[in-house]
Write a protein that holds these residues in place. Structure first.
Motif, mmCIF file in Angstrom:
data_model
loop_
_atom_site.group_PDB
_atom_site.id
_atom_site.type_symbol
_atom_site.label_atom_id
_atom_site.label_comp_id
_atom_site.label_asym_id
_atom_site.label_seq_id
_atom_site.Cartn_x
_atom_site.Cartn_y
_atom_site.Cartn_z
ATOM 1 N N HIS A 126 0.894 -1.136 -0.065
ATOM 2 C CA HIS A 126 0.018 0.039 0.202
ATOM 3 C C HIS A 126 1.029 1.303 0.039
ATOM 4 O O HIS A 126 0.568 2.212 -0.634
ATOM 5 C CB HIS A 126 -0.894 0.042 1.238
ATOM 6 C CG HIS A 126 -1.858 0.969 1.321
ATOM 7 N ND1 HIS A 126 -3.025 1.388 0.824
ATOM 8 C CD2 HIS A 126 -1.606 2.250 2.143
ATOM 9 C CE1 HIS A 126 -3.396 2.548 0.828
ATOM 10 N NE2 HIS A 126 -2.921 3.112 1.828
ATOM 11 N N HIS A 130 1.066 4.511 -2.779
ATOM 12 C CA HIS A 130 0.897 5.929 -2.688
ATOM 13 C C HIS A 130 1.988 6.616 -3.481
ATOM 14 O O HIS A 130 1.703 7.568 -3.980
ATOM 15 C CB HIS A 130 1.257 6.253 -1.076
ATOM 16 C CG HIS A 130 -0.255 6.206 -0.298
ATOM 17 N ND1 HIS A 130 -1.513 6.833 -0.668
ATOM 18 C CD2 HIS A 130 -0.773 5.447 0.612
ATOM 19 C CE1 HIS A 130 -2.327 6.672 0.183
ATOM 20 N NE2 HIS A 130 -1.906 5.708 1.003
ATOM 21 N N SER A 156 0.383 9.563 5.725
ATOM 22 C CA SER A 156 -1.132 9.126 5.456
ATOM 23 C C SER A 156 -1.494 8.810 6.881
ATOM 24 O O SER A 156 -1.009 9.616 7.941
ATOM 25 C CB SER A 156 -0.990 7.558 5.031
ATOM 26 O OG SER A 156 -0.240 6.776 5.800
ATOM 27 N N GLY A 158 -1.769 6.145 8.816
ATOM 28 C CA GLY A 158 -0.913 5.327 9.648
ATOM 29 C C GLY A 158 0.991 5.485 9.573
ATOM 30 O O GLY A 158 1.469 4.962 10.266
ATOM 31 N N PHE A 186 -3.651 14.991 13.028
ATOM 32 C CA PHE A 186 -4.944 15.687 12.396
ATOM 33 C C PHE A 186 -5.944 14.924 13.116
ATOM 34 O O PHE A 186 -6.929 15.704 13.391
ATOM 35 C CB PHE A 186 -4.981 15.602 10.750
ATOM 36 C CG PHE A 186 -4.202 16.773 10.173
ATOM 37 C CD1 PHE A 186 -4.678 17.978 10.173
ATOM 38 C CD2 PHE A 186 -3.009 16.458 9.172
ATOM 39 C CE1 PHE A 186 -3.827 18.964 9.470
ATOM 40 C CE2 PHE A 186 -2.374 17.310 8.488
ATOM 41 C CZ PHE A 186 -2.854 18.769 8.673
ATOM 42 N N SER A 204 -8.549 21.209 7.999
ATOM 43 C CA SER A 204 -8.102 22.032 6.879
ATOM 44 C C SER A 204 -9.151 22.947 6.540
ATOM 45 O O SER A 204 -9.066 24.254 6.475
ATOM 46 C CB SER A 204 -7.832 21.047 5.567
ATOM 47 O OG SER A 204 -7.689 21.857 4.379
ATOM 48 N N GLY A 296 0.177 10.205 -0.166
ATOM 49 C CA GLY A 296 -0.511 9.952 1.010
ATOM 50 C C GLY A 296 -1.723 10.893 1.290
ATOM 51 O O GLY A 296 -1.659 12.008 0.633
ATOM 52 N N GLY A 297 -2.741 10.334 2.022
ATOM 53 C CA GLY A 297 -3.921 11.223 2.340
ATOM 54 C C GLY A 297 -3.662 12.844 2.739
ATOM 55 O O GLY A 297 -4.309 13.748 2.153
ATOM 56 N N ALA A 300 -3.168 15.700 0.334
ATOM 57 C CA ALA A 300 -4.340 16.220 -0.222
ATOM 58 C C ALA A 300 -4.560 17.707 0.353
ATOM 59 O O ALA A 300 -5.291 18.676 -0.009
ATOM 60 C CB ALA A 300 -5.533 15.589 -0.002
ATOM 61 N N ASN A 301 -3.666 18.033 1.259
ATOM 62 C CA ASN A 301 -3.909 19.343 2.251
ATOM 63 C C ASN A 301 -3.318 20.386 1.448
ATOM 64 O O ASN A 301 -2.188 20.475 0.882
ATOM 65 C CB ASN A 301 -3.177 19.163 3.345
ATOM 66 C CG ASN A 301 -3.397 20.217 4.256
ATOM 67 O OD1 ASN A 301 -2.664 21.349 4.264
ATOM 68 N ND2 ASN A 301 -4.337 20.388 5.234
ATOM 69 N N CYS A 329 -4.374 11.095 -3.762
ATOM 70 C CA CYS A 329 -3.451 11.119 -2.595
ATOM 71 C C CYS A 329 -4.090 10.221 -1.519
ATOM 72 O O CYS A 329 -3.346 9.328 -0.834
ATOM 73 C CB CYS A 329 -3.516 12.549 -2.113
ATOM 74 S SG CYS A 329 -2.597 13.672 -3.020
ATOM 75 N N ASP A 331 -6.546 7.130 -0.309
ATOM 76 C CA ASP A 331 -6.737 5.788 -0.755
ATOM 77 C C ASP A 331 -7.401 5.536 -1.892
ATOM 78 O O ASP A 331 -8.787 5.965 -2.143
ATOM 79 C CB ASP A 331 -7.194 4.875 0.584
ATOM 80 C CG ASP A 331 -5.999 4.575 1.495
ATOM 81 O OD1 ASP A 331 -5.204 5.044 1.186
ATOM 82 O OD2 ASP A 331 -6.361 3.994 2.726
HETATM 83 O O1 KG4 Z 1 -3.555 7.799 2.477
HETATM 84 P P1 KG4 Z 1 -4.899 7.646 3.418
HETATM 85 O O2 KG4 Z 1 -6.019 8.024 2.516
HETATM 86 O O3 KG4 Z 1 -5.245 6.358 4.232
HETATM 87 C C1 KG4 Z 1 -3.961 5.750 4.967
HETATM 88 O O4 KG4 Z 1 -3.298 5.062 4.380
HETATM 89 O O5 KG4 Z 1 -4.066 6.090 6.126
HETATM 90 O O6 KG4 Z 1 -4.677 8.681 4.546
HETATM 91 C C2 KG4 Z 1 -5.828 9.206 5.384
HETATM 92 C C3 KG4 Z 1 -5.318 10.321 6.333
HETATM 93 C C4 KG4 Z 1 -6.202 10.599 7.271
HETATM 94 O O7 KG4 Z 1 -5.660 10.647 8.503
HETATM 95 C C5 KG4 Z 1 -6.795 11.903 6.960
HETATM 96 O O8 KG4 Z 1 -7.532 12.709 7.983
HETATM 97 C C6 KG4 Z 1 -5.587 12.593 6.117
HETATM 98 O O9 KG4 Z 1 -5.095 11.312 5.441
HETATM 99 N N1 KG4 Z 1 -6.112 13.521 5.091
HETATM 100 C C7 KG4 Z 1 -6.007 14.994 5.345
HETATM 101 C C8 KG4 Z 1 -6.529 15.547 4.230
HETATM 102 N N2 KG4 Z 1 -7.328 14.543 3.665
HETATM 103 C C9 KG4 Z 1 -7.113 13.306 4.304
HETATM 104 N N3 KG4 Z 1 -5.047 15.341 6.128
HETATM 105 C C10 KG4 Z 1 -5.029 16.965 5.954
HETATM 106 N N4 KG4 Z 1 -5.676 17.620 4.897
HETATM 107 C C11 KG4 Z 1 -6.504 17.054 4.087
HETATM 108 N N5 KG4 Z 1 -6.933 17.641 3.191
#
Ligand code: KG4
Ligand code: ZN
Length: 362
Positions: A126, A130, A156, A158, A186, A204, A296-297, A300-301, A329, A331
Motif C-alpha cells: 500500500h 501511494h 497518511s 498510519g 490531524f 483543513s 498519501g492522504g 491532499a492538504n 492522494c 486511498d
Molecule cells: O492515505 P490515506 O487516505 O489512508 C491511509 O493510508 O492512512 O490517509 C488518510 C489520512 C487521514 O488521517 C486523513 O485525516 C488525512 O489522510 N487527510 C488529510 C486531508 N485529507 C485526508 N489531512 C490533511 N488535510 C487533508 N485535506
C-alpha cells in the motif's frame, strides 16, 4: 502479456491493462490503469461516513462494508473503463499494510477473479502504491515521469515516511515518525476540537475559514517537535507532543467557541506542515535527488501542497516536485495499478497472501 499497440512520444509499445483493487482500510476501491500511467477508471466507495458516527474506524465495521462494496465497485470500474475481462492483463491488489479484515476482502476477491479469468495477480505494498500515485497522469497537465534518484514523502493516517529511491524497487527508509503519524495527529486533534472524522479535511476546512479572515497573522502557538533534531533522528518526526499541547490548550480553556476552534485548527495545520516541509528539505539537501514525490492522504492538504510548491519553485529549482491530484492522494486503486506496473513481477493466485504488518520498504 499485453494485447495491442499504443503510441506515446512516437514510440510503439504493448498495452497493458491492470485491474487494481485496494481495500486496506475503510475505502473499497477498484481501477483500470493502462500502462501504469493512464487511469481508465477509478472507483472509490468509502465507509468514512459510518466511522464519522463513532469518531474513528472500527475494523470489523470497515471489513463488513468492504464485503458489501467490493463486487459493485469492481463491476463499476470495468464498465466505466469499457473493458471486458479479456482486455484485462493482470490483477493487482494491496496485500498490506492495513487492517486484516479489510485486506482479506480485497485479496480474496483478486485471487478469485484471477482463478476464474486465468490471470496473474500482482501483490502490492500500500505504501508503494501511494508513492506511485506520482506516476499517474494528471488531468489537464503535461505528463512528466519522475526521474531517479528520488525522495518520496508518504504522509497518511498510519505512516509518515521518507524514502530514498535509487530506482524502481530500490528503496531505503531514511526518516519516519517516532510515534503518531501526521494524519493520525490531524485525526486526534480534530477529535479534541470536536471536529468530525476524518480529521485532516475537517481541520483543513476550519483552518481555511480562519485564514480567510486573518491572513498574515502569526501561527506559532504550538510546538514543532523534533524540528532541530540532529544525528540519527535528524529526519524523523514526532507528533504525539503536538497532540498533547493541543489537549492542554483545550483543557485549560473554560469553553472553546467556533472562532477559537478555527484558530487552533490553523495552528495545528501550520505546525504539522512546517515540520513535514522542514525535514523533507533536510533530506533533499543531504541526498540531492532529481525528483521529490509527495503522496498519501495528508498530501491532499492545500496548505502542505502550497508550502512544498513554494519551496521547490523558489529554493530548489533543479529538482522536480511531483504531487498527485488530491483524489489520488487519499486511498484509491489507481495508485495500486501504477505501482504494480512498475514494481513487481506477477504471481499465481496461490502464492499471494495478506501481510497486515508489511513494512514500507518490505
Ligand atoms: O492515505 P490515506 O487516505 O489512508 C491511509 O493510508 O492512512 O490517509 C488518510 C489520512 C487521514 O488521517 C486523513 O485525516 C488525512 O489522510 N487527510 C488529510 C486531508 N485529507 C485526508 N489531512 C490533511 N488535510 C487533508 N485535506
Ligand atoms: Zn493510504
Amino acid at each position: 502479456m499485453g494485447r495491442g499497440l499504443y503510441e506515446r512520444n512516437g514510440t510503439c509499445a504493448v498495452v497493458m491493462n491492470i485491474l487494481a483493487i485496494e481495500a486496506s482500510c475503510d475505502e473499497t476501491a477498484a481501477a483500470i490503469v493502462k500502462d501504469g500511467t493512464e487511469v481508465l477508471s477509478n472507483v472509490v466507495a468509502s465507509s468514512a461516513e459510518m466511522h464519522a458516527k463513532t469518531g474513528g474506524i472500527i475494523p470489523e465495521t470497515a471489513a463488513r462494508q468492504q464485503v458489501k462494496s467490493i463486487m459493485p465497485v469492481v463491476d463499476e470500474a470495468m464498465s466505466f473503463a469499457k473493458v471486458t475481462q479479456n482486455e484485462i492483463d493482470k490483477i493487482a491488489v494491496t496485500v498490506g499494510p492495513g487492517l486484516i479484515g479489510s485486506l482479506l476482502v480485497g485479496v480474496e476477491t483478486a485471487k478469485t477473479l484471477a482463478r476464474l479469468w486465468n490471470k496473474p495477480v500482482i501483490p502490492v505494498n500500500h505504501m508503494m502504491g501511494h508513492v506511485y500515485a506520482c506516476f499517474l497522469e494528471q488531468e489537464g497537465k503535461e505528463y512528466i515521469v519522475p526521474i531517479f534518484p528520488a525522495i518520496a514523502l508518504v504522509v497518511s493516517g498510519g505512516h509518515t515516511d521518507l524514502i530514498y529511491m535509487k530506482g524502481h524497487g530500490e528503496t531505503e527508509l531514511i526518516g519516519t515518525t517516532r510515534d503518531d503519524a501526521a494524519g493520525e495527529c490531524f485525526d486526534k486533534c480534530a477529535r479534541l476540537l470536536g471536529l468530525p472524522y476524518p480529521g485532516g479535511p475537517s481541520i483543513s476546512k476550519a483552518a481555511e475559514e480562519y485564514l480567510m479572515k486573518n491572513l498574515g497573522n502569526r501561527l506559532d502557538l504550538l510546538p514543532r517537535p523534533m524540528i532541530s533534531a540532529k544525528g540519527r533522528h535528524e529526519m524523523d518526526w514526532s507528533f504525539s507532543g503536538l497532540k498533547t499541547a493541543v489537549l492542554n490548550r483545550v483543557k485549560s480553556a473554560e469553553s472553546i467557541n467556533a472562532k477559537e476552534v478555527q484558530r487552533l485548527a490553523a495552528e495545528i495545520q501550520e505546525a504539522i506542515c512546517d515540520v513535514l516541509v522542514s525535514k523533507s528539505l533536510k533530506a533533499v539537501r543531504k541526498y540531492e535527488p532529481k525528483s521529490f514525490l509527495l503522496s498519501g492522504g495528508v498530501a491532499a492538504n492545500r496548505n502542505l501542497r502550497e508550502k512544498f510548491a513554494d519551496e521547490f519553485s523558489h529554493n530548489l529549482t533543479g529538482i522536480t516536485l511531483h504531487v498527485p491530484e488530491p483524489k489520488y492522494c487519499t486511498d484509491n486503486a489507481a495508485m495500486i495499478g501504477a505501482a504494480a506496473y512498475y514494481l513487481q513481477g506477477p504471481a499465481s493466485w496461490e502464492s499471494v497472501f495478506v501481510d497486515p504488518q508489511l513494512s514500507t520498504t518490505g
